[in-house]
Design a protein around this motif. Structure first.
Motif, mmCIF file in Angstrom:
data_model
loop_
_atom_site.group_PDB
_atom_site.id
_atom_site.type_symbol
_atom_site.label_atom_id
_atom_site.label_comp_id
_atom_site.label_asym_id
_atom_site.label_seq_id
_atom_site.Cartn_x
_atom_site.Cartn_y
_atom_site.Cartn_z
ATOM 1 N N ARG A 1 -8.682 -6.527 -3.594
ATOM 2 C CA ARG A 1 -10.123 -6.419 -3.860
ATOM 3 C C ARG A 1 -10.450 -6.703 -5.321
ATOM 4 O O ARG A 1 -11.573 -7.104 -5.642
ATOM 5 N N HIS A 2 -9.476 -6.479 -6.205
ATOM 6 C CA HIS A 2 -9.676 -6.719 -7.633
ATOM 7 C C HIS A 2 -8.837 -7.910 -8.107
ATOM 8 O O HIS A 2 -8.536 -8.029 -9.296
ATOM 9 N N ARG B 1 2.290 1.665 -3.505
ATOM 10 C CA ARG B 1 1.260 2.106 -4.445
ATOM 11 C C ARG B 1 1.011 3.607 -4.306
ATOM 12 O O ARG B 1 0.849 4.321 -5.308
ATOM 13 N N ARG B 2 1.008 4.089 -3.063
ATOM 14 C CA ARG B 2 0.816 5.518 -2.824
ATOM 15 C C ARG B 2 2.006 6.329 -3.335
ATOM 16 O O ARG B 2 1.827 7.340 -4.030
ATOM 17 N N GLU C 1 -1.517 1.753 -10.386
ATOM 18 C CA GLU C 1 -2.758 1.016 -10.187
ATOM 19 C C GLU C 1 -2.597 -0.102 -9.166
ATOM 20 O O GLU C 1 -3.463 -0.325 -8.328
ATOM 21 N N CYS C 2 -1.473 -0.838 -9.234
ATOM 22 C CA CYS C 2 -1.266 -1.919 -8.279
ATOM 23 C C CYS C 2 0.213 -2.208 -8.125
ATOM 24 O O CYS C 2 1.023 -1.906 -9.012
ATOM 25 N N ASP D 1 0.833 -1.207 0.000
ATOM 26 C CA ASP D 1 0.000 0.000 0.000
ATOM 27 C C ASP D 1 0.865 1.254 0.000
ATOM 28 O O ASP D 1 0.551 2.243 -0.685
ATOM 29 N N ASP E 1 -1.050 -5.115 -2.868
ATOM 30 C CA ASP E 1 -1.677 -4.068 -2.068
ATOM 31 C C ASP E 1 -3.158 -4.374 -1.860
ATOM 32 O O ASP E 1 -3.749 -5.220 -2.548
ATOM 33 N N SER E 2 -3.755 -3.672 -0.912
ATOM 34 C CA SER E 2 -5.145 -3.970 -0.542
ATOM 35 C C SER E 2 -6.118 -3.656 -1.680
ATOM 36 O O SER E 2 -7.119 -4.362 -1.852
ATOM 37 N N HIS E 3 -5.848 -2.607 -2.488
ATOM 38 C CA HIS E 3 -6.700 -2.310 -3.638
ATOM 39 C C HIS E 3 -6.668 -3.475 -4.630
ATOM 40 O O HIS E 3 -7.711 -3.907 -5.142
ATOM 41 N N SER E 4 -5.471 -3.998 -4.877
ATOM 42 C CA SER E 4 -5.336 -5.111 -5.816
ATOM 43 C C SER E 4 -5.971 -6.377 -5.268
ATOM 44 O O SER E 4 -6.468 -7.207 -6.034
#
Length: 372
Positions: A64-65, A30-31, A36-37, A27, A59-62
């Motif tokens: 989820r997807h 990514r920031r 994107e991931c 995370d 990362d946590s966004h990735s």
């Protein structure tokens, strides 16, 4: 040159001991890279020179997807996994656009496949850990962002590289050590013999499954505030003398007579030169209960000694302390028939007498200890 944050370095080395921190580390990246991931993968050389992932985090966004991203990007269809794993430099900082390992067909396949799973082009940092493994940190842009790795990103990866390589090697070594320790624990459990490690103050440091069961039962030995304690005063004094090395042979008997007896052997731990981490006064206690029965599976004896299942059942009975007459009664046959079975067993195993047969079985791998 672009700076890397102390927060990132702390998260990186923290992830070595606590694998759950890898997501927080991804995370942060990514920031900082505004992509994107971000994903980390441990790759291993497979047949045909392909590199296949054996471990990964993102990362946590990735996460989820993940189903969408993995629908193509993390499959053998991705040309990236077809890149040969060696020879390669210790550290590689590269991108899809700059890689010379792709053909024009690979590039089209890569671009179209990534777009289908919601990802743009990638750049990465990869470290060779040994001849078969490499650790890769890979960044994917947004599906609409077709830019190559820019100078700022490359500079950040260059500064991160020594830390990432060291952390990846430490993490891999710790993972291997933990896996070996777990395997050894399972091996100790399989023996059916209680084993535990304590120091001279009787503080418990490790025990296997049979020892945990024995301590939970607590009829002869128990845990008291993390320390071993014998139930009886005389037994506890003997246990203290044993671990302090005040006995002649390093063995003792606990209980007996109208109580369940335990036999203990203390084996001092010899630390490796120059290594720390374990107390230098550590002891391995091996504990056996002579009254525990030993079960010999007839199927095992049949395979090991080349005898029939009926003959193996008789051998199992004798090795566990039974008699020919007891076996005959249990099977509903005459004692004479049982003795004919015994005669065949002795002939096939080459044992001269019943006692020798029992000795041979006791020395085999067939026995499994079980409490009465």
């Amino acid at each position: 040159m672009a700076a890397i944050s102390d927060q990132w370095i702390g998260a990186l080395y923290g992830a070595i001991e606590e694998p759950g921190r890898w997501v927080a580390l991804m995370d942060l990246l990514r920031r900082d890279f505004q992509v994107e991931c971000v994903a980390a993968q441990l790759l291993v050389a497979a047949q045909g020179g392909r590199a296949l992932p054996v471990w990964g985090t993102r990362d946590s966004h990735s996460e989820r997807h993940g189903r969408l991203h993995d629908s193509w990007a993390n499959t053998p269809a991705n040309p990236r996994f077809g890149r040969p794993i060696g020879p390669m430099p210790e550290t590689e900082i590269l991108s899809d656009a700059r890689s010379l390992a792709y053909s024009s067909q690979d590039r089209r396949q890569l671009s179209n496949g990534l777009a289908r799973c919601g990802l743009g082009p990638a750049f990465w940092m990869s470290h060779r850990l040994d001849k078969d493994h490499r650790f890769t940190l890979i960044f994917h842009r947004n599906v609409d962002d077709r830019r190559d790795m820019d100078p700022r990103e490359e500079a950040m990866l260059t500064r991160m590289a020594p830390h990432m390589q060291q952390a990846a090697r430490l993490w891999m070594r710790m993972s291997e050590a933990e896996a070996k320790a777990e395997w050894l624990t399972q091996a100790h459990d399989a023996t059916g013999t209680a084993m535990l490690a304590c120091d001279r103050d009787l503080r418990l440091h490790w025990c296997n499954g049979p020892a945990r069961a024995m301590l939970a039962q607590g009829d002869r030995l128990r845990l008291r505030h993390g320390h071993l304690a014998a139930v009886g005063r005389a037994d506890h004094e003997g246990l203290t003398a044993l671990v302090e090395g005040r006995t002649d042979r390093g063995v003792m008997a606990m209980g007996g007579m109208d109580q369940t007896a335990l036999h203990l052997r203390a084996s001092p731990f010899t630390p490796m030169p120059g290594r720390s981490g374990l107390p230098r006064d550590l002891l391995l206690l091996t504990i056996a209960c002579p009254e525990d029965a030993v079960h010999y599976a007839p199927e095992d004896l049949s395979l090991l000694f080349g005898i029939t299942l009926t003959e193996a059942a008789l051998a199992s009975c004798l090795a566990a302390g039974g008699s020919v007459s007891e076996f005959a009664a249990a099977r509903g046959i005459t004692e004479g028939t049982a003795r004919l079975h015994l005669k065949r067993v002795l002939a096939k195993t080459g044992a001269g007498r019943q006692s020798e047969l029992v000795r041979r079985i006791g020395g085999s791998v067939a026995g499994a200890r079980r409490a009465l």
